[in-house]
Motif scaffolding. Structure first.
Motif, PDB file in Angstrom:
ATOM      1  N   UNK A 145      -0.447  -2.794 -27.906  1.00  0.00           N
ATOM      2  CA  UNK A 145      -0.430  -2.514 -26.464  1.00  0.00           C
ATOM      3  C   UNK A 145       0.739  -3.203 -25.776  1.00  0.00           C
ATOM      4  N   UNK A 146       1.008  -4.441 -26.169  1.00  0.00           N
ATOM      5  CA  UNK A 146       2.144  -5.176 -25.612  1.00  0.00           C
ATOM      6  C   UNK A 146       3.455  -4.460 -25.914  1.00  0.00           C
ATOM      7  N   UNK A 147       3.618  -4.059 -27.184  1.00  0.00           N
ATOM      8  CA  UNK A 147       4.841  -3.364 -27.583  1.00  0.00           C
ATOM      9  C   UNK A 147       4.954  -2.007 -26.905  1.00  0.00           C
ATOM     10  N   UNK A 148       3.844  -1.312 -26.788  1.00  0.00           N
ATOM     11  CA  UNK A 148       3.853   0.015 -26.150  1.00  0.00           C
ATOM     12  C   UNK A 148       4.331  -0.083 -24.702  1.00  0.00           C
ATOM     13  N   UNK A 149       3.853  -1.063 -23.985  1.00  0.00           N
ATOM     14  CA  UNK A 149       4.269  -1.259 -22.592  1.00  0.00           C
ATOM     15  C   UNK A 149       5.762  -1.581 -22.504  1.00  0.00           C
ATOM     16  N   UNK A 150       6.218  -2.506 -23.351  1.00  0.00           N
ATOM     17  CA  UNK A 150       7.627  -2.900 -23.310  1.00  0.00           C
ATOM     18  C   UNK A 150       8.542  -1.776 -23.783  1.00  0.00           C
ATOM     19  N   UNK A 151       8.126  -1.040 -24.809  1.00  0.00           N
ATOM     20  CA  UNK A 151       8.938   0.099 -25.259  1.00  0.00           C
ATOM     21  C   UNK A 151       9.024   1.169 -24.183  1.00  0.00           C
ATOM     22  N   UNK A 152       7.963   1.347 -23.422  1.00  0.00           N
ATOM     23  CA  UNK A 152       7.996   2.320 -22.329  1.00  0.00           C
ATOM     24  C   UNK A 152       9.110   2.004 -21.348  1.00  0.00           C
ATOM     25  N   UNK A 153       9.235   0.740 -20.981  1.00  0.00           N
ATOM     26  CA  UNK A 153      10.291   0.320 -20.062  1.00  0.00           C
ATOM     27  C   UNK A 153      11.675   0.458 -20.700  1.00  0.00           C
ATOM     28  N   UNK A 154      11.782   0.098 -21.960  1.00  0.00           N
ATOM     29  CA  UNK A 154      13.067   0.183 -22.660  1.00  0.00           C
ATOM     30  C   UNK A 154      13.519   1.630 -22.757  1.00  0.00           C
ATOM     31  N   UNK A 155      12.629   2.524 -23.170  1.00  0.00           N
ATOM     32  CA  UNK A 155      13.015   3.925 -23.333  1.00  0.00           C
ATOM     33  C   UNK A 155      13.232   4.618 -22.000  1.00  0.00           C
ATOM     34  N   UNK A 156      12.578   4.162 -20.964  1.00  0.00           N
ATOM     35  CA  UNK A 156      12.820   4.725 -19.642  1.00  0.00           C
ATOM     36  C   UNK A 156      14.264   4.437 -19.221  1.00  0.00           C
ATOM     37  N   UNK A 157      14.734   3.223 -19.474  1.00  0.00           N
ATOM     38  CA  UNK A 157      16.101   2.856 -19.143  1.00  0.00           C
ATOM     39  C   UNK A 157      17.095   3.566 -20.051  1.00  0.00           C
ATOM     40  N   UNK A 158      16.809   3.620 -21.342  1.00  0.00           N
ATOM     41  CA  UNK A 158      17.710   4.282 -22.289  1.00  0.00           C
ATOM     42  C   UNK A 158      17.836   5.772 -22.008  1.00  0.00           C
ATOM     43  N   UNK A 159      16.721   6.397 -21.692  1.00  0.00           N
ATOM     44  CA  UNK A 159      16.743   7.825 -21.400  1.00  0.00           C
ATOM     45  C   UNK A 159      17.588   8.131 -20.186  1.00  0.00           C
ATOM     46  N   UNK A 160      17.479   7.275 -19.179  1.00  0.00           N
ATOM     47  CA  UNK A 160      18.246   7.478 -17.952  1.00  0.00           C
ATOM     48  C   UNK A 160      19.740   7.282 -18.213  1.00  0.00           C
ATOM     49  N   UNK A 161      20.102   6.295 -19.035  1.00  0.00           N
ATOM     50  CA  UNK A 161      21.502   5.983 -19.292  1.00  0.00           C
ATOM     51  C   UNK A 161      22.150   6.926 -20.297  1.00  0.00           C
ATOM     52  N   UNK A 183      19.717  -2.694 -31.553  1.00  0.00           N
ATOM     53  CA  UNK A 183      19.855  -3.040 -30.135  1.00  0.00           C
ATOM     54  C   UNK A 183      18.518  -2.942 -29.419  1.00  0.00           C
ATOM     55  N   UNK A 184      17.720  -1.945 -29.784  1.00  0.00           N
ATOM     56  CA  UNK A 184      16.391  -1.785 -29.177  1.00  0.00           C
ATOM     57  C   UNK A 184      15.502  -2.962 -29.560  1.00  0.00           C
ATOM     58  N   UNK A 185      15.582  -3.374 -30.820  1.00  0.00           N
ATOM     59  CA  UNK A 185      14.780  -4.515 -31.281  1.00  0.00           C
ATOM     60  C   UNK A 185      15.211  -5.803 -30.576  1.00  0.00           C
ATOM     61  N   UNK A 186      16.517  -5.945 -30.355  1.00  0.00           N
ATOM     62  CA  UNK A 186      17.018  -7.118 -29.642  1.00  0.00           C
ATOM     63  C   UNK A 186      16.504  -7.138 -28.202  1.00  0.00           C
ATOM     64  N   UNK A 187      16.538  -5.995 -27.554  1.00  0.00           N
ATOM     65  CA  UNK A 187      16.013  -5.894 -26.188  1.00  0.00           C
ATOM     66  C   UNK A 187      14.517  -6.217 -26.170  1.00  0.00           C
ATOM     67  N   UNK A 188      13.797  -5.709 -27.163  1.00  0.00           N
ATOM     68  CA  UNK A 188      12.373  -6.006 -27.273  1.00  0.00           C
ATOM     69  C   UNK A 188      12.135  -7.500 -27.481  1.00  0.00           C
ATOM     70  N   UNK A 189      12.967  -8.120 -28.320  1.00  0.00           N
ATOM     71  CA  UNK A 189      12.822  -9.550 -28.596  1.00  0.00           C
ATOM     72  C   UNK A 189      12.983 -10.378 -27.328  1.00  0.00           C
ATOM     73  N   UNK A 190      13.906  -9.981 -26.455  1.00  0.00           N
ATOM     74  CA  UNK A 190      14.089 -10.701 -25.195  1.00  0.00           C
ATOM     75  C   UNK A 190      12.856 -10.577 -24.303  1.00  0.00           C
ATOM     76  N   UNK A 191      12.175  -9.459 -24.391  1.00  0.00           N
ATOM     77  CA  UNK A 191      10.999  -9.239 -23.547  1.00  0.00           C
ATOM     78  C   UNK A 191       9.746  -9.950 -24.065  1.00  0.00           C
ATOM     79  N   UNK A 192       9.594 -10.049 -25.375  1.00  0.00           N
ATOM     80  CA  UNK A 192       8.355 -10.600 -25.948  1.00  0.00           C
ATOM     81  C   UNK A 192       8.550 -11.981 -26.572  1.00  0.00           C
ATOM     82  N   UNK A 193       9.632 -12.639 -26.242  1.00  0.00           N
ATOM     83  CA  UNK A 193       9.949 -13.910 -26.910  1.00  0.00           C
ATOM     84  C   UNK A 193       8.907 -14.995 -26.679  1.00  0.00           C
TER      85      UNK A 193
END
Length: 119
Positions: A11-27, A73-83
């Motif tokens: 659930x934690x990863x799902x929430x954080x991935x949602x935010x990451x992919x929302x930004x990636x999709x827009x960019x 890069x996605x994993x690195x972004x995730x690591x910053x969020x869940x550190x």
């Protein structure tokens, strides 16, 4: 059977991935909507399988290849969020979630619009 810990991490990863992919999709993919439908974590918390739904994208495999190519890069972004919640960030495996396509196909067939309509 997933443990409580696996479910919490998923659930934690799902929430954080949602935010990451929302930004990636827009960019990177304007007009495309990426959403994480499911995250499954192995019992040792070493691998996270991420299921992505893409809409409206003509070539989903191309987008999946791009996501897999940029997984570091996605994993690195995730690591910053869940550190502060996780000691080790799991390896990532990405898959296309085609359950919506399957559901649309079933609906279309039931309406009689398919290749073999019921008469």
């Amino acid at each position: 059977m997933e443990s409580t810990r696996q479910k919490k991490i998923a659930r934690l990863l799902e929430r954080d991935f949602g935010e990451i992919f929302q930004r990636l999709g827009k960019d990177h993919f304007p007009g495309a909507m990426l959403s994480v439908t499911k995250v499954r974590v192995t019992p040792d918390l070493g691998i996270a399988r991420v299921y992505i739904s893409m809409f409206p994208v003509k070539d989903k495999n191309e987008l999946l290849v791009w996501v897999r190519h940029n997984s570091a890069a996605i994993r690195n972004d995730l690591a910053q969020r869940v550190r502060h919640q996780l000691r080790i960030v799991p390896e990532l495996e990405f898959y296309v979630d085609d359950s919506l396509d399957y559901q649309e196909n079933i609906d279309r067939l039931l309406r009689g619009e398919g290749e073999n309509p019921i008469k």
